[in-house]
Design an enzyme around this catalytic site. Structure first.
Site, PDB file in Angstrom:
ATOM      1  N   TYR A 159       1.344  -9.471 -18.737  1.00  0.00           N
ATOM      2  CA  TYR A 159       0.281 -10.379 -18.262  1.00  0.00           C
ATOM      3  C   TYR A 159       0.602 -11.813 -18.656  1.00  0.00           C
ATOM      4  O   TYR A 159       0.536 -12.735 -17.833  1.00  0.00           O
ATOM      5  CB  TYR A 159      -1.060  -9.941 -18.866  1.00  0.00           C
ATOM      6  N   SER A 201      -3.901 -19.176 -19.380  1.00  0.00           N
ATOM      7  CA  SER A 201      -4.496 -18.401 -20.477  1.00  0.00           C
ATOM      8  C   SER A 201      -3.858 -18.717 -21.824  1.00  0.00           C
ATOM      9  O   SER A 201      -2.642 -18.923 -21.922  1.00  0.00           O
ATOM     10  CB  SER A 201      -4.315 -16.912 -20.179  1.00  0.00           C
ATOM     11  N   GLU A 225      -3.206 -16.560 -23.826  1.00  0.00           N
ATOM     12  CA  GLU A 225      -2.225 -15.497 -24.048  1.00  0.00           C
ATOM     13  C   GLU A 225      -0.794 -16.016 -23.915  1.00  0.00           C
ATOM     14  O   GLU A 225       0.141 -15.441 -24.468  1.00  0.00           O
ATOM     15  CB  GLU A 225      -2.432 -14.370 -23.029  1.00  0.00           C
TER      16      GLU A 225
HETATM   17  P1  NAP Z   1     -11.950 -10.656 -14.348  1.00  0.00           P
HETATM   18  O1  NAP Z   1     -13.404 -10.506 -14.665  1.00  0.00           O
HETATM   19  O2  NAP Z   1     -11.013  -9.556 -14.659  1.00  0.00           O
HETATM   20  O3  NAP Z   1     -11.851 -11.025 -12.782  1.00  0.00           O
HETATM   21  C1  NAP Z   1     -10.620 -11.000 -12.118  1.00  0.00           C
HETATM   22  C2  NAP Z   1     -10.873 -11.242 -10.648  1.00  0.00           C
HETATM   23  O4  NAP Z   1      -9.629 -11.165  -9.936  1.00  0.00           O
HETATM   24  C3  NAP Z   1     -11.792 -10.202  -9.995  1.00  0.00           C
HETATM   25  O5  NAP Z   1     -12.616 -10.847  -9.037  1.00  0.00           O
HETATM   26  C4  NAP Z   1     -10.816  -9.275  -9.301  1.00  0.00           C
HETATM   27  O6  NAP Z   1     -11.363  -8.570  -8.207  1.00  0.00           O
HETATM   28  C5  NAP Z   1      -9.799 -10.302  -8.819  1.00  0.00           C
HETATM   29  N1  NAP Z   1      -8.531  -9.705  -8.427  1.00  0.00           N
HETATM   30  C6  NAP Z   1      -7.816  -8.773  -9.075  1.00  0.00           C
HETATM   31  N2  NAP Z   1      -6.707  -8.449  -8.363  1.00  0.00           N
HETATM   32  C7  NAP Z   1      -6.752  -9.192  -7.245  1.00  0.00           C
HETATM   33  C8  NAP Z   1      -5.927  -9.290  -6.098  1.00  0.00           C
HETATM   34  N3  NAP Z   1      -4.827  -8.539  -5.957  1.00  0.00           N
HETATM   35  N4  NAP Z   1      -6.256 -10.163  -5.111  1.00  0.00           N
HETATM   36  C9  NAP Z   1      -7.395 -10.917  -5.219  1.00  0.00           C
HETATM   37  N5  NAP Z   1      -8.227 -10.859  -6.281  1.00  0.00           N
HETATM   38  C10 NAP Z   1      -7.905 -10.006  -7.268  1.00  0.00           C
HETATM   39  O7  NAP Z   1     -11.367 -11.970 -15.069  1.00  0.00           O
HETATM   40  P2  NAP Z   1     -12.138 -13.220 -15.701  1.00  0.00           P
HETATM   41  O8  NAP Z   1     -12.411 -12.914 -17.117  1.00  0.00           O
HETATM   42  O9  NAP Z   1     -13.216 -13.629 -14.787  1.00  0.00           O
HETATM   43  O10 NAP Z   1     -10.984 -14.299 -15.697  1.00  0.00           O
HETATM   44  C11 NAP Z   1     -10.756 -15.150 -14.567  1.00  0.00           C
HETATM   45  C12 NAP Z   1      -9.333 -15.661 -14.607  1.00  0.00           C
HETATM   46  O11 NAP Z   1      -9.109 -16.391 -15.819  1.00  0.00           O
HETATM   47  C13 NAP Z   1      -8.257 -14.583 -14.576  1.00  0.00           C
HETATM   48  O12 NAP Z   1      -7.157 -15.118 -13.889  1.00  0.00           O
HETATM   49  C14 NAP Z   1      -7.914 -14.385 -16.033  1.00  0.00           C
HETATM   50  O13 NAP Z   1      -6.590 -13.889 -16.145  1.00  0.00           O
HETATM   51  C15 NAP Z   1      -8.037 -15.786 -16.555  1.00  0.00           C
HETATM   52  N6  NAP Z   1      -8.401 -15.954 -17.955  1.00  0.00           N
HETATM   53  C16 NAP Z   1      -9.499 -15.303 -18.461  1.00  0.00           C
HETATM   54  C17 NAP Z   1      -9.856 -15.515 -19.774  1.00  0.00           C
HETATM   55  C18 NAP Z   1     -11.053 -14.839 -20.375  1.00  0.00           C
HETATM   56  O14 NAP Z   1     -11.172 -14.810 -21.610  1.00  0.00           O
HETATM   57  N7  NAP Z   1     -11.975 -14.306 -19.566  1.00  0.00           N
HETATM   58  C19 NAP Z   1      -9.121 -16.405 -20.577  1.00  0.00           C
HETATM   59  C20 NAP Z   1      -8.042 -17.067 -20.002  1.00  0.00           C
HETATM   60  C21 NAP Z   1      -7.699 -16.855 -18.694  1.00  0.00           C
HETATM   61  P3  NAP Z   1     -12.227  -7.201  -8.463  1.00  0.00           P
HETATM   62  O15 NAP Z   1     -13.602  -7.677  -8.879  1.00  0.00           O
HETATM   63  O16 NAP Z   1     -12.208  -6.555  -7.140  1.00  0.00           O
HETATM   64  O17 NAP Z   1     -11.542  -6.445  -9.541  1.00  0.00           O
HETATM   65  O1  G4F Z   2     -10.694  -8.238 -25.342  1.00  0.00           O
HETATM   66  P1  G4F Z   2      -9.234  -8.107 -25.203  1.00  0.00           P
HETATM   67  O2  G4F Z   2      -8.715  -7.025 -24.333  1.00  0.00           O
HETATM   68  O3  G4F Z   2      -8.714  -9.530 -24.742  1.00  0.00           O
HETATM   69  P2  G4F Z   2      -7.270 -10.240 -24.787  1.00  0.00           P
HETATM   70  O4  G4F Z   2      -6.173  -9.254 -24.874  1.00  0.00           O
HETATM   71  O5  G4F Z   2      -7.336 -11.282 -25.856  1.00  0.00           O
HETATM   72  O6  G4F Z   2      -7.196 -10.900 -23.347  1.00  0.00           O
HETATM   73  C1  G4F Z   2      -8.322 -11.594 -22.804  1.00  0.00           C
HETATM   74  O7  G4F Z   2      -8.253 -12.948 -23.188  1.00  0.00           O
HETATM   75  C2  G4F Z   2      -7.114 -13.659 -22.657  1.00  0.00           C
HETATM   76  C3  G4F Z   2      -7.196 -15.095 -23.202  1.00  0.00           C
HETATM   77  O8  G4F Z   2      -6.605 -15.153 -24.452  1.00  0.00           O
HETATM   78  C4  G4F Z   2      -7.171 -13.617 -21.148  1.00  0.00           C
HETATM   79  F1  G4F Z   2      -6.139 -14.348 -20.631  1.00  0.00           F
HETATM   80  C5  G4F Z   2      -7.112 -12.172 -20.678  1.00  0.00           C
HETATM   81  O9  G4F Z   2      -7.232 -12.155 -19.256  1.00  0.00           O
HETATM   82  C6  G4F Z   2      -8.286 -11.423 -21.289  1.00  0.00           C
HETATM   83  O10 G4F Z   2      -9.476 -11.962 -20.743  1.00  0.00           O
HETATM   84  O11 G4F Z   2      -8.569  -7.910 -26.658  1.00  0.00           O
HETATM   85  C7  G4F Z   2      -8.819  -8.799 -27.708  1.00  0.00           C
HETATM   86  C8  G4F Z   2      -8.232  -8.227 -28.987  1.00  0.00           C
HETATM   87  C9  G4F Z   2      -6.774  -7.795 -28.863  1.00  0.00           C
HETATM   88  O12 G4F Z   2      -6.060  -8.230 -29.986  1.00  0.00           O
HETATM   89  C10 G4F Z   2      -6.832  -6.272 -28.860  1.00  0.00           C
HETATM   90  O13 G4F Z   2      -5.694  -5.633 -29.413  1.00  0.00           O
HETATM   91  O14 G4F Z   2      -8.956  -7.054 -29.329  1.00  0.00           O
HETATM   92  C11 G4F Z   2      -8.052  -6.059 -29.740  1.00  0.00           C
HETATM   93  N1  G4F Z   2      -8.692  -4.747 -29.546  1.00  0.00           N
HETATM   94  C12 G4F Z   2      -8.970  -3.882 -30.559  1.00  0.00           C
HETATM   95  N2  G4F Z   2      -9.495  -2.763 -30.046  1.00  0.00           N
HETATM   96  C13 G4F Z   2      -9.054  -4.194 -28.391  1.00  0.00           C
HETATM   97  C14 G4F Z   2      -9.572  -2.939 -28.689  1.00  0.00           C
HETATM   98  N3  G4F Z   2      -9.003  -4.650 -27.121  1.00  0.00           N
HETATM   99  C15 G4F Z   2      -9.491  -3.850 -26.137  1.00  0.00           C
HETATM  100  N4  G4F Z   2      -9.493  -4.305 -24.843  1.00  0.00           N
HETATM  101  N5  G4F Z   2      -9.995  -2.602 -26.389  1.00  0.00           N
HETATM  102  C16 G4F Z   2     -10.067  -2.102 -27.659  1.00  0.00           C
HETATM  103  O15 G4F Z   2     -10.500  -0.971 -27.878  1.00  0.00           O
END
Ligand code: NAP
Ligand code: G4F
Length: 337
Positions: A154, A131, A133
């Protein structure tokens, strides 16, 4: 013989898109689902042909990243060609509340998957969902060489998983690739990430069933891309001759405030009448700005984003409006979510 993939996190946003992508490519896909007291397979149900159907190429198995025995048994039985480790406790704010659980699942979970693959002695390629992050407070633009400075439990867990994948590559000669993905969104995004929280609220406010939208830090800058395009980069990372790590991003940064403004604009409303700040959504440590340089992915994988900020906002707002409309009409919800 079709190729076989195992995906952890199949039920999440990316896992559901990746499953569809691999099925379209002719793969047999095995996905991990975890036990929950309520249904948690909504995103994947559309393609979950029942195993008794002769056509089925998607199979869901109960397992958990905290349970090494079940992971080992799965990998031993399935013998996948490719493993995509997408499972995680993926919410940054929540990781401050449950740091040890996050470290266990998001960090050690990757180690458990890798060790299960190694113990099973399968010839497979491994993708780790790393990520942006991990860059934390390192100033943008961030690229593969940018030093990590994680700012949450995280992000610390993701740094551990990243290096564990690299270490397995270097120690055991395993084909391990990290995709360092910047934020990517879609109508299937979880409702408590900021983009989806906003687009869902916009649809509800327009429909007159919500008054206010409470948010935290509006000044944070994120590089938001479109999730269905990002899963292709995951697959491409595993199709190369040698394993490596890749930043996947759009290269464009926008503030949360800009996202809010664009989303309300889409329905012709003035966001300032509806948005209020609630300090509960501030984080103990914030990541101020993430903007990715995806040059390596473009050059080596031939990958580039197609959907940029304005289109992403439009897609998500329109999908949430449609979803609400379908729910109100009592229609079977087939909106892309
Ligand atoms: P997500 O929608 O939160 O999906 C997370 C998945 O992990 C869900 O299927 C969840 O199951 C499963 N999970 C949670 N705890 C688990 C456990 N203990 N054992 C097995 N599975 C488990 O995340 P996403 O946005 O698809 O992201 C996919 C991956 O990319 C994650 O690793 C995330 O950290 C990473 N990532 C995401 C972003 C982004 O912007 N989306 C960016 C960078 C990296 P449930 O459905 O049952 O909750
Ligand atoms: O949407 P967010 O919660 O995503 P964040 O923290 O960037 O993390 C996501 O992206 C990561 C990749 O860079 C992944 F690895 C991670 O698993 C996840 O998918 O927050 C985005 C921004 C933050 O700066 C937060 O402080 O939005 C700001 N924010 C402002 N108000 C909020 C809110 N975030 C959330 N969730 N809820 C709010 O009400």
């Amino acid at each position: 013989m079709s190729r076989v993939a195992l995906i952890s996190g199949t039920t999440g946003q990316d896992g559901s898109y990746l499953s569809e992508f691999l099925l379209d490519k002719g793969y047999t896909v095995h996905g991990i689902k975890r036990r929950s007291s309520s249904f948690n397979t909504e995103r994947i149900d559309r393609v979950d042909v029942h195993p008794r159907d002769g056509e089925a190429r998607l199979f869901l198995h109960y397992s958990d990243l905290s349970d090494p025995a079940s992971l080992s048994a799965l990998i031993r039985d399935i013998r996948p060609d490719e493993i995509y480790n997408l499972g995680a406790q993926s919410h940054v704010r929540v990781s401050f509340d449950i740091p040890a659980y996050t470290a266990d699942v998001t960090g050690l979970g990757a180690l458990r998957m890798l060790e299960a693959a190694r113990a099973a002695d399968v010839d497979c390629r491994f993708y780790q969902a790393s990520s942006s992050e991990m860059f934390g407070s390192a100033p943008p633009p961030q690229r593969e060489q940018t030093p990590f400075h994680p700012r949450s439990p995280y992000a610390c867990a993701k740094v551990y998983a990243y290096w564990t994948a690299v270490n397995h590559r270097e120690s055991w000669d395993m084909f391990c690739a990290n995709g360092i993905l910047f934020n990517h969104e879609s109508p299937r995004r979880g409702e408590n990430f900021v983009t989806r929280k906003i687009t869902r609220a916009v649809a509800r406010i327009e429909a007159g069933i919500q008054d206010k939208l409470y948010l935290g830090n509006l000044d944070a800058v994120r590089d938001w891309g479109y999730a269905p395009e990002y899963v292709e980069a995951m697959w491409l990372a595993l199709q190369q001759d040698t394993p490596d790590d890749y930043v996947v991003a759009t290269g464009e940064g926008h503030t949360v405030r800009e996202f809010v403004e664009a989303a309300f604009d889409r329905v012709g409303l003035d966001w300032q009448r509806y948005v209020e700040i609630d300090p509960r959504y501030f984080r103990p440590a914030e990541v101020d700005a993430l903007i990715g340089d995806y040059t390596r992915a473009r050059r080596r994988l031939g990958w580039a984003p197609k959907t940029l900020f304005g289109d992403l906002v439009r897609i998500m707002v329109d999908a949430d409006r449609q979803l609400l409309e379908d729910e109100r009409m009592g229609r079977l919800v087939r909106v892309d979510r």
